[in-house]
Enzyme design. Structure first.
Site, PDB file in Angstrom:
ATOM      1  N   PRO A  17       8.645   2.256   1.469  1.00 51.61           N
ATOM      2  CG  PRO A  17       6.710   1.056   0.865  1.00 51.61           C
ATOM      3  CD  PRO A  17       7.713   2.056   0.357  1.00 51.61           C
ATOM      4  CD  GLN A  71       3.316  -0.759   0.890  1.00 49.55           C
ATOM      5  OE1 GLN A  71       3.895  -1.361   1.786  1.00 49.55           O
ATOM      6  NE2 GLN A  71       3.725  -0.785  -0.361  1.00 49.55           N
ATOM      7  CB  CYS A 101       4.536  -8.054   0.483  1.00 48.49           C
ATOM      8  SG  CYS A 101       5.289  -8.894   1.887  1.00 48.49           S
ATOM      9  CE  LYS A 139       7.737  -0.450  -3.338  1.00 52.67           C
ATOM     10  NZ  LYS A 139       8.109  -1.739  -2.755  1.00 52.67           N
ATOM     11  CB  SER A 202      11.322   0.519  -6.446  1.00 46.91           C
ATOM     12  OG  SER A 202      11.828  -0.192  -5.344  1.00 46.91           O
ATOM     13  N   GLY A 203      14.436  -0.416  -7.073  1.00 47.03           N
ATOM     14  CA  GLY A 203      15.270  -1.608  -7.246  1.00 47.03           C
ATOM     15  C   GLY A 203      16.718  -1.277  -7.509  1.00 47.03           C
ATOM     16  CG  ASP A 204      19.167  -3.835  -7.738  1.00 39.56           C
ATOM     17  OD1 ASP A 204      19.388  -4.362  -6.629  1.00 39.56           O
ATOM     18  OD2 ASP A 204      18.645  -4.434  -8.687  1.00 39.56           O
TER      19      ASP A 204
HETATM   20  C1  LIG Z   1      13.851  -4.932   4.771  1.00 33.37           C
HETATM   21  C2  LIG Z   1      12.901  -4.557   3.674  1.00 33.37           C
HETATM   22  C3  LIG Z   1      11.571  -4.326   3.968  1.00 33.37           C
HETATM   23  C4  LIG Z   1      10.677  -3.988   2.946  1.00 33.37           C
HETATM   24  N1  LIG Z   1       9.371  -3.714   3.265  1.00 33.37           N
HETATM   25  C5  LIG Z   1       8.510  -3.324   2.286  1.00 33.37           C
HETATM   26  C6  LIG Z   1       7.177  -2.933   2.590  1.00 33.37           C
HETATM   27  O1  LIG Z   1       6.745  -2.929   3.743  1.00 33.37           O
HETATM   28  N2  LIG Z   1       6.382  -2.564   1.551  1.00 33.37           N
HETATM   29  C7  LIG Z   1       6.827  -2.542   0.248  1.00 33.37           C
HETATM   30  O2  LIG Z   1       6.065  -2.194  -0.662  1.00 33.37           O
HETATM   31  N3  LIG Z   1       8.090  -2.874  -0.052  1.00 33.37           N
HETATM   32  C8  LIG Z   1       8.939  -3.246   0.919  1.00 33.37           C
HETATM   33  N4  LIG Z   1      10.233  -3.548   0.606  1.00 33.37           N
HETATM   34  C9  LIG Z   1      10.679  -3.415  -0.800  1.00 33.37           C
HETATM   35  C10 LIG Z   1      11.295  -2.051  -1.055  1.00 33.37           C
HETATM   36  O3  LIG Z   1      10.355  -1.021  -0.857  1.00 33.37           O
HETATM   37  C11 LIG Z   1      11.893  -1.938  -2.463  1.00 33.37           C
HETATM   38  O4  LIG Z   1      10.885  -1.977  -3.439  1.00 33.37           O
HETATM   39  C12 LIG Z   1      12.917  -3.033  -2.747  1.00 33.37           C
HETATM   40  O5  LIG Z   1      13.755  -3.241  -1.633  1.00 33.37           O
HETATM   41  C13 LIG Z   1      13.774  -2.705  -3.969  1.00 33.37           C
HETATM   42  O6  LIG Z   1      14.542  -1.583  -3.750  1.00 33.37           O
HETATM   43  P1  LIG Z   1      16.114  -1.633  -3.334  1.00 33.37           P
HETATM   44  O7  LIG Z   1      16.778  -2.634  -4.263  1.00 33.37           O
HETATM   45  O8  LIG Z   1      16.542  -0.219  -3.526  1.00 33.37           O
HETATM   46  O9  LIG Z   1      16.200  -2.107  -1.929  1.00 33.37           O
HETATM   47  C14 LIG Z   1      11.128  -3.896   1.607  1.00 33.37           C
HETATM   48  C15 LIG Z   1      12.480  -4.119   1.326  1.00 33.37           C
HETATM   49  C16 LIG Z   1      13.356  -4.455   2.334  1.00 33.37           C
HETATM   50  C17 LIG Z   1      14.814  -4.686   1.979  1.00 33.37           C
END
Ligand SMILES: Cc1cc2nc3c(=O)[nH]c(=O)nc-3n(C[C@H](O)[C@H](O)[C@H](O)COP(=O)(O)O)c2cc1C
Length: 325
Positions: A17, A71, A101, A139, A202-204
Site C-alpha cells: 500500500p 488497508q 504509518c 503491517k 518490506s524495505g529497500d
Molecule cells: C509514498 C509512500 C506511501 C506509503 N503509504 C503507505 C500506506 O498507505 N500504508 C502502509 O502500510 N505503508 C505505506 N508506505 C510504506 C511502504 O508500504 C513500505 O513499507 C515502505 O516504503 C518500505 O518499502 P520500500 O523501501 O520498498 O519503499 C508508503 C511508502 C511510501 C514511499
C-alpha cells in the site's frame, strides 16, 4: 496465509500500500505484471464508517486489480469493527491493519505506528477487524523511536500469533526514521526464525538484485514492494519469475518508458488529462534517473500539461538503446 493465497507453495510478491500512488490504475498494472496481491492505499476506518466521499473512492476496485486487500488505519476497536463489517462482502481477500504509518496526523490519533506503543489497544483493534470473518494481516515497523524496541515488539508479535492473523509484514525502520537510513533485515530474519506466523519483508526492495540479496538472507514467506515499483512495474515480473524458479527477465529503460506511457494513458482515462498528467509527474521523475542526460528530462517535468507532451518527452527514451538496468 492459505486463506489469502491458497496452496501457492512458493514465496509471494505483494504490491505494498502506498498513499498517493497505489490507485486503481497502479493496482491493475501491478497485477498485470505479476503481483500476487495488491492493496488499497491506507483507508481511515472512521472515514469509511462516516462514508466520506474520499474514503469511498479509495475502496473502489475492479476485478483486474484483484486479489486485493484493504488497508485500514484506526486506533478505535469500535470503528474498526464497523468498517470491517462494511467491507465484508466487497470481495477483499484480506484486511490489513496499518501499524507502521509515521505521519504525525495519524500517530496523533493513536493510529499507525503509535499502536506499537499501545499493544493492548492494538490487539483490540485486530480482534475487532477479525470479527467480520475476513482474513486479517498486520503491517508494523520495528519500533516507534528506534529498532532497539524490537525486543518488546516481539512480545506483541507473539500475541498476534496467538490470536491468529494470516501474515505479518515488517518494515524494519522505526517510525522516527520515516524512510531514511537503511531497513534492518536482521529483524526480518529474527522474526522468521522466532515465529511460525508467515512474515512478509518490506524495505529497500528497489530492484531484483536487492530482493534476491535480502530474501536469501532472511527467508521470508514473501515480499512487499513499494518504492521499487514506482515507474518499474517490471519488478513484479522479475520477482515473480524468480519465486517460480524461472529465469529472471531483464528490462531496458525503453521497456519501462513504454509501460509508463501506457500507464499514463490509462490514468488519463481514469482521472482526465489535466489531473492525470499532474499525477504522473512523480512517476516520470522516478523514471528519469540513472542514465546520461536524465536531468534534462527531469527539468521539463514542471511544464508538462498534456498527454501529447508526455508522449513527446518519452519518445526518445522508448527509442533509446540504453542498456539493461
Ligand atoms: C509514498 C509512500 C506511501 C506509503 N503509504 C503507505 C500506506 O498507505 N500504508 C502502509 O502500510 N505503508 C505505506 N508506505 C510504506 C511502504 O508500504 C513500505 O513499507 C515502505 O516504503 C518500505 O518499502 P520500500 O523501501 O520498498 O519503499 C508508503 C511508502 C511510501 C514511499
Amino acid at each position: 496465509m492459505k486463506r489469502v493465497f491458497g496452496d501457492i507453495g512458493r514465496r509471494v510478491v505483494i504490491a505494498a500500500p502506498m498513499a498517493g500512488y497505489t490507485d486503481r490504475v497502479f493496482r491493475r498494472f501491478a497485477r498485470k505484471f505479476g503481483a500476487d496481491l495488491t492493496f488499497t492505499e491506507m483507508v481511515s476506518a472512521e472515514g469509511l464508517v462516516h462514508s466520506t466521499k474520499m474514503t469511498l473512492k479509495y475502496i473502489e476496485y475492479s476485478p483486474d486489480e484483484a486479489p486485493i486487500g484493504i488497508q485500514f488505519f484506526s486506533a478505535s476497536p469500535e470503528y474498526m469493527r464497523q468498517a470491517a463489517s462494511m467491507v465484508k462482502n466487497m470481495g477483499f481477500s484480506v484486511i490489513d491493519i496499518n501499524m507502521g504509518c509515521p505521519v504525525r496526523k495519524v500517530m496523533k490519533k493513536g493510529a499507525g505506528a503509535a499502536l506499537l506503543a499501545n499493544p493492548a489497544v492494538a490487539l483490540k483493534v485486530v480482534e475487532a477487524a477479525k470479527s467480520a470473518g475476513l482474513p486479517v494481516s498486520v503491517k508494523i515497523r520495528c519500533g516507534v523511536k528506534s529498532c532497539a524496541e524490537w525486543k518488546s515488539i516481539k512480545r506483541f508479535v507473539a500475541e498476534l500469533e496467538k490470536i491468529g492473523i494470516e501474515f505479518l509484514t515488517i518494515h524494519p525502520r522505526s517510525a522516527a526514521q520515516m524512510y531514511s537510513g537503511e531497513s534492518d533485515w536482521r529483524i526480518i530474519r529474527d522474526a522468521v526464525q522466532s515465529f511460525s506466523l508467515p512474515i512478509i519483508g518490506s524495505g529497500d526492495l528497489l530492484d531484483i538484485d536487492a530482493v534476491r540479496e535480502r530474501v536469501e538472507f532472511a527467508a521470508p514467506a514473501g515480499v512487499m514492494i513499494a518504492r521499487g515499483a514506482i515507474a518499474n512495474f517490471e519488478i513484479f515480473t522479475q520477482v515473480r519469475a524468480w519465486f517460480e524458479g524461472k529465469p529472471t527477465p531483464r528490462f531496458s529503460l525503453a521497456d519501462r518508458a513504454r509501460t509508463l506511457l501506457e500507464f499514463i494513458r490509462q490514468e488519463v482515462e481514469f482521472r482526465g488529462e489535466t489531473q492525470a498528467v499532474k499525477w504522473s509527474r512523480k512517476f516520470l521523475s522516478k523514471l528519469f534517473r540513472g542514465f546520461p542526460g536524465a536531468s534534462n528530462f527531469r527539468a521539463q517535468l514542471d511544464r508538462l500539461e498534456t498527454l501529447a507532451q508526455v508522449e513527446g518527452l518519452l519518445r526518445p527514451l522508448m527509442e533509446s538503446k540504453f542498456s539493461d538496468f
